[in-house]
Design an enzyme around this catalytic site. Sequence first.
Site, PDB file in Angstrom:
ATOM      1  N   SER A 271       0.848  -1.179   0.000  1.00 40.30           N
ATOM      2  CA  SER A 271       0.000   0.000   0.000  1.00 40.30           C
ATOM      3  C   SER A 271       0.885   1.230   0.000  1.00 40.30           C
ATOM      4  CB  SER A 271      -0.913   0.009   1.230  1.00 40.30           C
ATOM      5  OG  SER A 271      -1.746   1.154   1.232  1.00 40.30           O
TER       6      SER A 271
ATOM      7  N   HIS B 170       2.458  12.139  -1.212  1.00 38.29           N
ATOM      8  CA  HIS B 170       2.027  13.531  -1.088  1.00 38.29           C
ATOM      9  C   HIS B 170       3.132  14.434  -1.647  1.00 38.29           C
ATOM     10  CE1 HIS B 170      -1.510  12.683   1.359  1.00 38.29           C
ATOM     11  NE2 HIS B 170      -0.773  11.900   2.116  1.00 38.29           N
TER      12      HIS B 170
ATOM     13  N   HIS C 136      -2.654   7.363  -4.471  1.00 35.61           N
ATOM     14  CA  HIS C 136      -2.754   6.205  -3.582  1.00 35.61           C
ATOM     15  C   HIS C 136      -2.861   4.954  -4.438  1.00 35.61           C
ATOM     16  CE1 HIS C 136      -5.742   3.190  -2.092  1.00 35.61           C
ATOM     17  NE2 HIS C 136      -4.882   3.123  -1.104  1.00 35.61           N
TER      18      HIS C 136
ATOM     19  N   VAL D  43      -2.319  -3.127  -3.618  1.00 35.71           N
ATOM     20  CA  VAL D  43      -2.655  -4.451  -4.153  1.00 35.71           C
ATOM     21  C   VAL D  43      -2.499  -5.432  -3.007  1.00 35.71           C
ATOM     22  CG1 VAL D  43      -2.212  -4.139  -6.619  1.00 35.71           C
ATOM     23  CG2 VAL D  43      -0.295  -4.497  -5.096  1.00 35.71           C
TER      24      VAL D  43
ATOM     25  N   HIS E 210      -6.448   7.667 -16.456  1.00 36.45           N
ATOM     26  CA  HIS E 210      -7.517   6.706 -16.739  1.00 36.45           C
ATOM     27  C   HIS E 210      -7.200   5.843 -17.961  1.00 36.45           C
ATOM     28  CE1 HIS E 210     -10.721   7.465 -13.807  1.00 36.45           C
ATOM     29  NE2 HIS E 210     -10.214   8.684 -13.740  1.00 36.45           N
TER      30      HIS E 210
ATOM     31  N   HIS F  66     -20.270  12.660   3.943  1.00 34.74           N
ATOM     32  CA  HIS F  66     -20.568  13.830   4.771  1.00 34.74           C
ATOM     33  C   HIS F  66     -20.203  15.136   4.075  1.00 34.74           C
ATOM     34  CE1 HIS F  66     -16.351  12.862   5.610  1.00 34.74           C
ATOM     35  NE2 HIS F  66     -16.186  14.100   6.016  1.00 34.74           N
TER      36      HIS F  66
ATOM     37  N   GLY G 155      -3.031  -4.151  13.866  1.00 33.32           N
ATOM     38  CA  GLY G 155      -1.897  -3.867  13.011  1.00 33.32           C
ATOM     39  C   GLY G 155      -0.995  -2.787  13.575  1.00 33.32           C
TER      40      GLY G 155
END
Length: 308
Positions: free
Chosen positions: A96, A100, A110, A113, A149, A179, A263
């Site tokens: 993962s 930034h 981000h 897999v 894309h 939200h 974790g």
Amino acid sequence: MIEPNITAIRDYLLSLQEHICQQLEIIDSKESFVEDAWERSDGLAGGGRTRVLNNGNVIEQGGVNFSHVRGTSMPASATANRPDLAGRSFEAIGVSLVIHPRNPYAPTCHANVRFFIAEKEDEEPIWWFGGGYDLTPYYGFKEDVIHWHQTAKEACDPFGQSIYQKYKKWCDEYFYLKHRDETRGVGGLFFDDLNEGGFDHCFNFLQSIGNSFLMAYLPILDRRKDTSFGERERDFQLYRRGRYVEFNLVYDRGTLFGLQSGGRTESILMSLPPLVKWRYNWQPEPETDEAMLYKVFLKPQDWLGNEI
């Protein structure tokens, strides 16, 4: 039926982490990833290696994390929608990452897999792959989003002409802040619970997605990393990073799974940006570049077909 080959998955993911870190170090040209190898200390098995780059020329903070952990029971975040997993031990392995960049014109990205297998005595194991990648710009550029894309689509196309659209739609729906009533960014791919077609087919798909990430992101980062910016752009970047934090702490399945399964907190929260701002009820000035982010780029759409 071919059984999952966890050794092959582990070897691939370790090599993927290594390759991604090497390429990001090249484009940053100043700092290197610092590795933190760790093992679980709670009596359960597993560990990983977290790699973090701080205060680079291009990357303000980035983390690329490999983990391989095992537990005796699935956490609530995994069994809420999958009651068949209750009472099973699990093994989870994945890479993962979150990058930034320093420049507000360069988007945050981000990717992850991963593979899960849940087992119970005298029952068939339940396994699946998941992952994807998504892009979070602060200032939108049509050519960047199309490239992102298009690369994602090309990674999916060998596995079926409808795969990209399916996982692109899933990404738009998943990376959505209810939200705030807005998407986190311009999307990409998201898939989970993938086991259709057997292990080899699914593993090949995972590798196609993992291998395409740098092809999707590096050209964008290279194009934007040296763009001139001022206090206004930096201020907006820090404000929008707040949305990233909100999503990761409220909705992200990986964050919830990691914390609920005991974790390693430092590795789980490596995705958070180093600096961030919040303001009460702030709104962009009409017709500005900041307003265009909301008006155009945070609206899910067919980026490969529609003109902006």
